[in-house]
Design an enzyme around this catalytic site. Sequence first.
Site, PDB file in Angstrom:
ATOM      1  N   ASP A 237      50.735  20.129 133.428  1.00  0.00           N
ATOM      2  CA  ASP A 237      50.233  21.479 133.201  1.00  0.00           C
ATOM      3  C   ASP A 237      51.080  22.429 134.045  1.00  0.00           C
ATOM      4  OD1 ASP A 237      48.015  23.357 132.330  1.00  0.00           O
ATOM      5  OD2 ASP A 237      47.987  23.620 134.499  1.00  0.00           O
TER       6      ASP A 237
ATOM      7  N   ASP B  35      58.869  41.482 127.861  1.00  0.00           N
ATOM      8  CA  ASP B  35      60.211  41.338 127.274  1.00  0.00           C
ATOM      9  C   ASP B  35      61.282  41.544 128.336  1.00  0.00           C
ATOM     10  OD1 ASP B  35      62.395  41.208 125.623  1.00  0.00           O
ATOM     11  OD2 ASP B  35      62.039  43.144 124.632  1.00  0.00           O
TER      12      ASP B  35
ATOM     13  N   GLU C  43      70.949  40.617 126.769  1.00  0.00           N
ATOM     14  CA  GLU C  43      70.400  40.343 125.430  1.00  0.00           C
ATOM     15  C   GLU C  43      70.076  41.655 124.732  1.00  0.00           C
ATOM     16  OE1 GLU C  43      67.267  39.784 122.320  1.00  0.00           O
ATOM     17  OE2 GLU C  43      67.199  41.001 124.146  1.00  0.00           O
ATOM     18  N   GLU C  44      69.585  42.600 125.529  1.00  0.00           N
ATOM     19  CA  GLU C  44      69.128  43.863 124.938  1.00  0.00           C
ATOM     20  C   GLU C  44      70.291  44.702 124.411  1.00  0.00           C
ATOM     21  OE1 GLU C  44      66.187  44.153 124.196  1.00  0.00           O
ATOM     22  OE2 GLU C  44      64.863  43.236 125.684  1.00  0.00           O
TER      23      GLU C  44
END
Length: 433
Positions: free
Chosen positions: A38, A132, A166-167
């Site tokens: 977990d 994000d 990435e953006e």
Amino acid sequence: MNLFRRAAVGAATLAIGGLLATATPSAAAPSPTLAAPDIPLANVKAHLSQLQSIASANGGNRAHGRAGYKASIDYVKGKLDAAGFTTRIQQFTSSGATGYNLIADWPGGDADQVLMAGAHLDSVASGAGINDNGSGSAGVLETALAVSRAQLQPTKHLRFAWWGAEELGMVGSRYYVNNLPAADRSKVSGYLNFDMIGSPNPGYFVYDDDPTIEKTFKDYYTGIGVPTEIETEGDGRSDHAPFKNVGIPVGGLFTGAERAKSSAQAQKWGGTAGQAFDRCYHSSCDTTSNINDTALDRNSDAIAHAVWTLGAGTTVPPGDVYENTADVAIPDNGAAVTSTVNVAGRTGNAPATLKVDVDVRHTWRGDVVLDLVAPDGTAYRLKNSSSNDSADNVIATYTVNASSEPANGAWKLRAQDVASQDTGYINSWKLTF
Ligand code: TRP
Ligand code: ZN
Ligand code: CA
């Protein structure tokens, strides 16, 4: 006469004083596959708090080319270095600014079969980028740290990555893929991508790509009784695209961005119909308040499930004991004798701190030379002779760096008496892995 504890599957043979005896292990062999642990939600959220603090201290964002991005890289790298990963920062240039990818390799596994998991670490300039993509970054980080806590010895080699820019259009991940030599590219058996996994009004979306990866994520969700849907909010809109474009199997998870949740989706998942999965997508309200804990928790556990399952983590818990308690006489001033323990069912090499407990009964222990002999015949000296050590017995624990030796096979304790008169025998000895 006990021979092995947690020893080989089935019967094992053992030489005792020239005879062959058959030994049955007293405990079942360890299970070959290991369930993923977990992933503690609190740990994942602690990483998000750190990323939020980094943004707050650096003009409110963690965007490419800004100080908050490099600080984010340094934070993640520090955690991985402390956990035993081999990390490297890959630099590139985009829009006139230096960008950074962070690559972390977990030592071991098959170098010809590399399983990768990654997330973009940059935010847009307008906010802290906590959903994000602090969410994917933190989930991947905590999974990597869980690999270290478990000291996982997977069949595949594991590599984790945090992408820059990435953006700006998957710049960092494309740079990585483009600069990966073709020979290395073909060794990447899969890339798992996590971009937005804690949306505040979440959906549970699985990328519809490589069938094995997709099934692995769906199996996890079936197991917890949560329905999933195929991700349709924009294929190719994240860092899996460059991998997919060169033919690497990809998959991933997503909880939704600017699109609105339908009423059917609200019925199956809860949340608010007619509202965006993430109303703060690419905006200044994408802070630590912009996270659904349940979604983040489930997806973090799903990452670990996929890494454990697709990495084929077969291991046994540390501290397993392999013992031989059969007596072996040590002839006076004579030839060396050995006592064997058979180690089976382990993955990878023996530990750097292999514990060797020796119980040799002798009336003048200075006569005795002891070696641990690895399955390939390499001898590790445990004890030399010494003419003035007249004490009885060698009852001692030695630590051997056996990390260059495969764990499985027949390990021997070798004893030789090198001076006449006093004699003795190997009473018992054991290896602790
Ligand atoms: N960072 C991605 C983007 O802005 C977020 C995203 C939107 C996404 N839709 C997606 C990620 C679908 C994965 C899959 O484009
Ligand atoms: Zn994103
Ligand atoms: Ca002797």
